[in-house]
Each structure stands twice: as structure tokens, then as C-alpha cells.
Design a protein around this motif. Sequence first.
Motif, PDB file in Angstrom:
ATOM      1  N   THR A  68      51.872  48.114  43.033  1.00 39.41           N
ATOM      2  CA  THR A  68      50.434  47.866  43.144  1.00 39.41           C
ATOM      3  C   THR A  68      49.801  49.023  43.887  1.00 39.41           C
ATOM      4  O   THR A  68      50.312  49.486  44.899  1.00 39.41           O
ATOM      5  CB  THR A  68      50.181  46.558  43.910  1.00 39.41           C
ATOM      6  OG1 THR A  68      50.824  45.502  43.220  1.00 39.41           O
ATOM      7  CG2 THR A  68      48.698  46.281  44.017  1.00 39.41           C
ATOM      8  N   ALA A  76      42.787  49.752  44.855  1.00 36.57           N
ATOM      9  CA  ALA A  76      41.766  49.670  43.810  1.00 36.57           C
ATOM     10  C   ALA A  76      40.715  50.755  43.974  1.00 36.57           C
ATOM     11  O   ALA A  76      40.121  51.194  43.004  1.00 36.57           O
ATOM     12  CB  ALA A  76      41.097  48.300  43.851  1.00 36.57           C
ATOM     13  N   THR A  79      36.810  55.557  40.732  1.00 36.43           N
ATOM     14  CA  THR A  79      37.013  54.261  40.108  1.00 36.43           C
ATOM     15  C   THR A  79      35.981  53.257  40.579  1.00 36.43           C
ATOM     16  O   THR A  79      35.348  53.416  41.615  1.00 36.43           O
ATOM     17  CB  THR A  79      38.414  53.696  40.421  1.00 36.43           C
ATOM     18  OG1 THR A  79      38.508  53.452  41.821  1.00 36.43           O
ATOM     19  CG2 THR A  79      39.495  54.662  39.987  1.00 36.43           C
ATOM     20  N   ALA A 119      37.211  46.946  43.192  1.00 41.26           N
ATOM     21  CA  ALA A 119      38.234  46.034  42.691  1.00 41.26           C
ATOM     22  C   ALA A 119      37.644  44.868  41.928  1.00 41.26           C
ATOM     23  O   ALA A 119      38.319  44.272  41.102  1.00 41.26           O
ATOM     24  CB  ALA A 119      39.078  45.521  43.860  1.00 41.26           C
ATOM     25  N   TYR A 165      48.252  46.103  34.342  1.00 37.30           N
ATOM     26  CA  TYR A 165      47.873  47.222  35.207  1.00 37.30           C
ATOM     27  C   TYR A 165      46.445  47.072  35.733  1.00 37.30           C
ATOM     28  O   TYR A 165      46.147  47.474  36.867  1.00 37.30           O
ATOM     29  CB  TYR A 165      48.043  48.542  34.468  1.00 37.30           C
ATOM     30  CG  TYR A 165      49.480  49.006  34.397  1.00 37.30           C
ATOM     31  CD1 TYR A 165      50.158  49.390  35.560  1.00 37.30           C
ATOM     32  CD2 TYR A 165      50.167  49.058  33.195  1.00 37.30           C
ATOM     33  CE1 TYR A 165      51.482  49.810  35.508  1.00 37.30           C
ATOM     34  CE2 TYR A 165      51.485  49.479  33.133  1.00 37.30           C
ATOM     35  CZ  TYR A 165      52.139  49.851  34.295  1.00 37.30           C
ATOM     36  OH  TYR A 165      53.452  50.268  34.250  1.00 37.30           O
ATOM     37  N   GLN A 202      46.770  44.701  38.590  1.00 32.78           N
ATOM     38  CA  GLN A 202      47.372  45.391  39.732  1.00 32.78           C
ATOM     39  C   GLN A 202      46.330  46.197  40.502  1.00 32.78           C
ATOM     40  O   GLN A 202      46.406  46.326  41.726  1.00 32.78           O
ATOM     41  CB  GLN A 202      48.494  46.322  39.269  1.00 32.78           C
ATOM     42  CG  GLN A 202      49.796  45.630  38.934  1.00 32.78           C
ATOM     43  CD  GLN A 202      50.908  46.619  38.687  1.00 32.78           C
ATOM     44  OE1 GLN A 202      50.759  47.805  38.963  1.00 32.78           O
ATOM     45  NE2 GLN A 202      52.021  46.153  38.167  1.00 32.78           N
ATOM     46  N   ARG A 203      45.380  46.739  39.772  1.00 30.03           N
ATOM     47  CA  ARG A 203      44.338  47.547  40.401  1.00 30.03           C
ATOM     48  C   ARG A 203      43.201  46.695  40.948  1.00 30.03           C
ATOM     49  O   ARG A 203      42.208  47.229  41.439  1.00 30.03           O
ATOM     50  CB  ARG A 203      43.811  48.576  39.392  1.00 30.03           C
ATOM     51  CG  ARG A 203      44.800  49.687  39.125  1.00 30.03           C
ATOM     52  CD  ARG A 203      44.328  50.637  38.026  1.00 30.03           C
ATOM     53  NE  ARG A 203      45.269  51.744  37.894  1.00 30.03           N
ATOM     54  CZ  ARG A 203      45.150  52.933  38.478  1.00 30.03           C
ATOM     55  NH1 ARG A 203      44.087  53.187  39.220  1.00 30.03           N
ATOM     56  NH2 ARG A 203      46.054  53.864  38.328  1.00 30.03           N
ATOM     57  N   GLU A 263      48.974  52.087  31.705  1.00 31.21           N
ATOM     58  CA  GLU A 263      48.575  52.332  33.086  1.00 31.21           C
ATOM     59  C   GLU A 263      47.413  53.318  33.143  1.00 31.21           C
ATOM     60  O   GLU A 263      46.450  53.133  33.905  1.00 31.21           O
ATOM     61  CB  GLU A 263      49.760  52.867  33.885  1.00 31.21           C
ATOM     62  CG  GLU A 263      49.477  53.024  35.367  1.00 31.21           C
ATOM     63  CD  GLU A 263      50.694  53.455  36.168  1.00 31.21           C
ATOM     64  OE1 GLU A 263      50.584  53.471  37.411  1.00 31.21           O
ATOM     65  OE2 GLU A 263      51.734  53.790  35.563  1.00 31.21           O
ATOM     66  N   ALA A 308      43.457  52.642  34.416  1.00 28.05           N
ATOM     67  CA  ALA A 308      42.755  53.499  35.378  1.00 28.05           C
ATOM     68  C   ALA A 308      41.448  54.011  34.781  1.00 28.05           C
ATOM     69  O   ALA A 308      40.413  54.046  35.456  1.00 28.05           O
ATOM     70  CB  ALA A 308      43.655  54.667  35.781  1.00 28.05           C
ATOM     71  N   TYR A 314      44.669  60.864  37.306  1.00 25.26           N
ATOM     72  CA  TYR A 314      45.043  59.758  38.198  1.00 25.26           C
ATOM     73  C   TYR A 314      46.435  60.087  38.750  1.00 25.26           C
ATOM     74  O   TYR A 314      47.451  59.709  38.168  1.00 25.26           O
ATOM     75  CB  TYR A 314      45.023  58.423  37.452  1.00 25.26           C
ATOM     76  CG  TYR A 314      43.730  58.221  36.682  1.00 25.26           C
ATOM     77  CD1 TYR A 314      42.507  58.113  37.350  1.00 25.26           C
ATOM     78  CD2 TYR A 314      43.722  58.180  35.281  1.00 25.26           C
ATOM     79  CE1 TYR A 314      41.319  57.962  36.663  1.00 25.26           C
ATOM     80  CE2 TYR A 314      42.533  58.030  34.586  1.00 25.26           C
ATOM     81  CZ  TYR A 314      41.342  57.924  35.271  1.00 25.26           C
ATOM     82  OH  TYR A 314      40.152  57.781  34.575  1.00 25.26           O
TER      83      TYR A 314
END
Length: 312
Positions: free
Chosen positions: A4, A7, A12, A15, A35, A38-39, A201, A205, A296
Motif C-alpha cells: 500500500t 494516496a 495525484t 484519497a 490498486y 490501495q491508493r 498499477e 496511478a 510514478y
Amino acid sequence: MAETIPAHLPGTKPASATIVLAGATGALGRLIGQYLLQRGATVRALIRPGSGVKPEAAALRNQGATVLEVDFNNEAALTEACAGAACVVSALSGLHDVIVDTQTHLLQAAVAAGVPRFIPSDYSIDYTKLPEGSNRNLDLRREFSRNLDKAPIQATSVLNGMFTDLLTGQAPVVLFGLKRVAYWGDAYQPMDFTTTANTAEFTAAAALDPTTPRYLRVAGEVASMQGLQQAASAATGEKFKLFRIGGLGAFGNVIKLTKALMPASDDVFPPWQGMQYLHNMFTGLPKLAPLDNNRYPEIHWTSVREVLATKK
């Protein structure tokens, strides 16, 4: 599964950003959803009516996604499902009725709902560099991209070359039993390979990054057929040799013959489709450049050798 990660990465969204994910029960879609979660994203997975009982849908719910059964032909329902999202991500798979028609419905709903960004189901070699007619499935993506580029929404396509995972089975290139790497054309032509997990992933992102350009290009590894030979030898401890079947002109004729001999079907990936994809790669035309792997930096890119080492 990757660790993990925070975020709030550079560029980005926070969250709490809501991402609408279509095609979430497919192999790639499930990973994109994981993914995203997870973010720290809020994931709203859209599935077709009646699909909610599938184990893939249950797995999404258990991981924290909201799963909505939606009729993709119902514009009002689809628009409501997209409301409040920061980005709509498509991982849909199919032929014209899905890649062009259904994705266009999804695009129209995203625009109607005021969603600022859209990621289409491309995940391929660079089809923008290929001539029309050289690859049926990529022609469909090109057709949809024309609709997408006309829409008042920020679009980003993720291009990743070939899924490296296919080298352990579906792509008839690394022949483990024969200890050969089979190819047509030039053994030194660079090509792009990225695992399904790395693609997912990176897509997650990108979905949370409001600054993405029209195209993002990544490759877990850039390798030629000679590079695959070396990777296979290193991964297995066995000596693999190169096996040149013939030139690209001969390969093109084999594709035409295979297609002519096969009855028409709704198969998304008939044998000749895979051949078209390999032919495209062997030409070097759809080589990805420049690569955006460093966008990323927390992503660890899986090499061809690591994937081939999983073949038992």
C-alpha cells in the motif's frame, strides 16, 4: 501484490477521489480496482445486470469497492452511476459492440455527468502508428479514439506493449519444451513488454492524477527476441536458442491464410488476431516512445526474466 502506498503522491488526487471502473470483473479490471483501493480511492465498479452474483463481484465488494449493476444501454442510469467521479476508467473487453458502442455509451454518460477525465480500454502497443487494417482489435480502439477526441473531456490512453504474462503460455514465442524462442523477421528489433499487474498499477496511478497527457506509454522491459532468448536461459537455467521461422512477408501470408480458413466467430482473440499483434510488434512500427515509466517512481517494473521464471 504491491505494498500500500500513500494516496497523496505528487500530481495525484486526494484519497477520497471517486473512480468509476467499467470492466471491473475482468483480469485487468480487477487489478486496476485493487490498486485504486490501495491508493485510497473510492471505487465504483460498474457491472452488467445479473453479474453481481459472480465471485469476481463479491471479491470487489470484499476489498471495499461499491459494485453497481448497470444497463450500459440506459443512458440515464449510466449517467447517474458516473455522477461525482473524478475519472471514468474502462477495462472493457470485446469487439465492436463493446469497444466502440458500449464505450461510447460510457463516454457520453461521463460527459453528461460532468466527469472531467476518461481512460479508455486501450492497454496495447501504439496503434496510432499502425496502418488501418493491420490489426482488427486495434482498429476498433482507433475508431473509438476518434469519438473520444471529439468529446469535451480530458482523455488519457495507457499504452503498454504486450502483456509479459502471455509469454508463459498464450503467445507462441518462448517455447519452453523445445528450448527455443521463435520469431519472424529481425531478432534484434526492440519491443515493449509489461505485466498485467504493472499496467493495472500504472493505470490506477494515472486515474488519480489530474495532470495526465493524452497518451502515457510504459514498458516493464524493452527486449528483442535475442533479449527474450537470454532472459529465458537465465530464468530456467537451460540454454535457449533462437528459431527464425521466416520473414515478415511470409508471416503476413500465414496470417491471411489462417484468417481465410477459420469460420467467422465472435471470438475476441482468435489465433489470427494474436498473429496480427505479433506481426505488428515485429515490424517495430508500434514501438512506444518516449516511455513514461518514471512518472510514478514508486512502481517496481517486473522484468521478462522474472515472469519467465514463474513458468513451471
